[in-house]
Write an enzyme that holds these catalytic residues in place. Structure first.
Site, PDB file in Angstrom:
ATOM      1  N   HIS A  67      10.399   3.596   2.045  1.00 60.06           N
ATOM      2  CA  HIS A  67      10.022   2.379   2.761  1.00 60.06           C
ATOM      3  C   HIS A  67      10.733   1.148   2.227  1.00 60.06           C
ATOM      4  O   HIS A  67      10.418   0.032   2.627  1.00 60.06           O
ATOM      5  CB  HIS A  67       8.501   2.172   2.691  1.00 60.06           C
ATOM      6  CG  HIS A  67       7.739   3.185   3.460  1.00 60.06           C
ATOM      7  ND1 HIS A  67       6.415   3.473   3.229  1.00 60.06           N
ATOM      8  CD2 HIS A  67       8.112   4.015   4.481  1.00 60.06           C
ATOM      9  CE1 HIS A  67       6.005   4.416   4.049  1.00 60.06           C
ATOM     10  NE2 HIS A  67       7.020   4.766   4.817  1.00 60.06           N
ATOM     11  N   GLY A 111       0.767  -1.235   0.000  1.00 50.89           N
ATOM     12  CA  GLY A 111       0.000   0.000   0.000  1.00 50.89           C
ATOM     13  C   GLY A 111       0.798   1.286   0.000  1.00 50.89           C
ATOM     14  O   GLY A 111       0.229   2.351  -0.255  1.00 50.89           O
ATOM     15  N   ASP A 112       2.111   1.227   0.263  1.00 48.20           N
ATOM     16  CA  ASP A 112       2.896   2.464   0.303  1.00 48.20           C
ATOM     17  C   ASP A 112       4.369   2.155   0.062  1.00 48.20           C
ATOM     18  O   ASP A 112       5.226   2.421   0.901  1.00 48.20           O
ATOM     19  CB  ASP A 112       2.709   3.149   1.657  1.00 48.20           C
ATOM     20  CG  ASP A 112       3.208   4.600   1.650  1.00 48.20           C
ATOM     21  OD1 ASP A 112       3.546   5.104   0.562  1.00 48.20           O
ATOM     22  OD2 ASP A 112       3.255   5.214   2.732  1.00 48.20           O
ATOM     23  N   LEU A 113       4.667   1.630  -1.122  1.00 47.28           N
ATOM     24  CA  LEU A 113       6.024   1.195  -1.432  1.00 47.28           C
ATOM     25  C   LEU A 113       6.885   2.328  -2.003  1.00 47.28           C
ATOM     26  O   LEU A 113       7.655   2.101  -2.934  1.00 47.28           O
ATOM     27  CB  LEU A 113       5.984   0.032  -2.437  1.00 47.28           C
ATOM     28  CG  LEU A 113       5.699  -1.353  -1.871  1.00 47.28           C
ATOM     29  CD1 LEU A 113       5.647  -2.387  -2.989  1.00 47.28           C
ATOM     30  CD2 LEU A 113       6.743  -1.758  -0.837  1.00 47.28           C
ATOM     31  N   HIS A 114       6.766   3.514  -1.448  1.00 46.95           N
ATOM     32  CA  HIS A 114       7.634   4.577  -1.953  1.00 46.95           C
ATOM     33  C   HIS A 114       9.074   4.307  -1.510  1.00 46.95           C
ATOM     34  O   HIS A 114       9.323   3.501  -0.600  1.00 46.95           O
ATOM     35  CB  HIS A 114       7.132   5.954  -1.516  1.00 46.95           C
ATOM     36  CG  HIS A 114       7.377   6.311  -0.092  1.00 46.95           C
ATOM     37  ND1 HIS A 114       8.613   6.639   0.403  1.00 46.95           N
ATOM     38  CD2 HIS A 114       6.524   6.424   0.959  1.00 46.95           C
ATOM     39  CE1 HIS A 114       8.533   6.935   1.684  1.00 46.95           C
ATOM     40  NE2 HIS A 114       7.275   6.805   2.047  1.00 46.95           N
TER      41      HIS A 114
END
Length: 304
Positions: free
Chosen positions: A207, A201-204
């Site tokens: 992270h 959900g938030d693989l920027h």
């Protein structure tokens, strides 16, 4: 630089109360997160730990589902994920994973400071990230849902975006061309997956952890994990890079048997274009005015 603020001492005391003694002179506080304050510090033996303190009660509640999910996933990937040793309503603590973030946000300029080549990231980063995503998306949905994370079906994914567009129109003064573009996207069945999967959900890049050669070694911060849109997983993973990196990532995902569909690339292109919408809405809810202002500026002008 070590951090000796009053808040740092409070976090160190929380850890000490739970049997984890950390050296104050090694402490570095990261106050940039929306959901958690984070402290990095080492024991007397030199082992580094990460402390996460929920900012709100609902974050602590969601963290219990995150803990169950991490337990379900432990040992499934070639890269590391956090192993929580302490987890209660006040504090989460785990041994720091090896590696450094692929990019970190400068707390003054909010610009990303890169540890890998942004224009041409290493193959060992892109390929391993595609492999990780494919492995994650193969997790049995029933087992993931049983952890208590949010669950959406394919219709729910599209419905959520439609709701966001309505809210964006009200809150951000959205130009009609953006509404038209959203409507066309919603009507294109070929651009939407017909099933949902477990996503991080938030693989920027902040992270994702890398070694000195730029190879992916770990994935952090599972707060936004859900059963949801497989295409959405590519948005934060790719939108800070040039478009060609998305092509490389989609190819790696396919090589590792990720559940791609013919419209995946087009879907992600649209999702990246609309990424400031979800961030603007989160800014409204979390009191992050700069994201609200950015969304108003972005959607107030015609789309290309």
């Amino acid at each position: 630089m070590p951090d000796t603020s009053e808040r740092t001492w409070e976090l160190l005391r929380l850890a000490a109360d739970r049997g984890l003694t950390l050296r104050p002179e090694t402490a570095v506080l990261d106050d940039t997160g929306w959901d958690f304050q984070v402290l990095r510090a080492a024991t007397g033996a030199g082992r580094e730990w990460i402390l996460r303190v929920p900012r709100r009660a609902e974050v602590a509640t969601a963290a219990r589902a995150e803990q169950r999910l991490l337990a379900l996933l432990r040992g499934r990937f070639a890269v590391a994920i956090p192993d929580w040793s302490i987890a209660d309503s006040e504090l989460i603590a785990y041994p720091r994973l090896a590696g450094e973030p692929a990019a970190s946000e400068d707390i003054t300029s909010y610009e990303l400071v890169w540890r890998i080549d942004r224009v041409d990231p290493p193959a060992a980063y892109v390929d391993r990230l595609g492999a990780f995503m494919a492995e994650l998306h193969a997790t049995p949905v029933d087992a993931a849902a049983a952890t208590g994370i949010p669950v959406r079906d394919a219709d729910g994914v599209r419905g959520r975006f439609a709701v966001q567009i309505d809210r964006g129109g009200q809150e951000f003064g959205m130009h009609p061309s953006w509404r038209d573009r959203a409507s066309r996207w919603l009507q294109r069945d070929d651009l939407w997956a017909d099933r949902t999967v477990l996503i991080h959900g938030d693989l920027h890049p902040g992270h994702t952890l890398v070694d000195p050669a730029g190879a992916l070694t770990g994935v952090l911060d599972w707060t936004d994990a859900e059963v949801g849109d497989p295409g959405q997983e590519f948005v934060e993973a790719a939108r800070k890079f040039p478009p060609v990196v998305l092509d490389r990532l989609v190819a790696a995902y396919g090589r590792h048997d990720g559940p791609a569909w013919p419209g995946l690339r087009g879907h992600v292109t649209e999702a990246i274009a609309f990424a400031p919408l979800a961030l603007g809405i989160l800014g409204l809810e979390a009191g992050k005015q700069r994201y609200v202002d950015r969304a108003r500026e972005y959607f107030g002008t015609p789309t290309v």
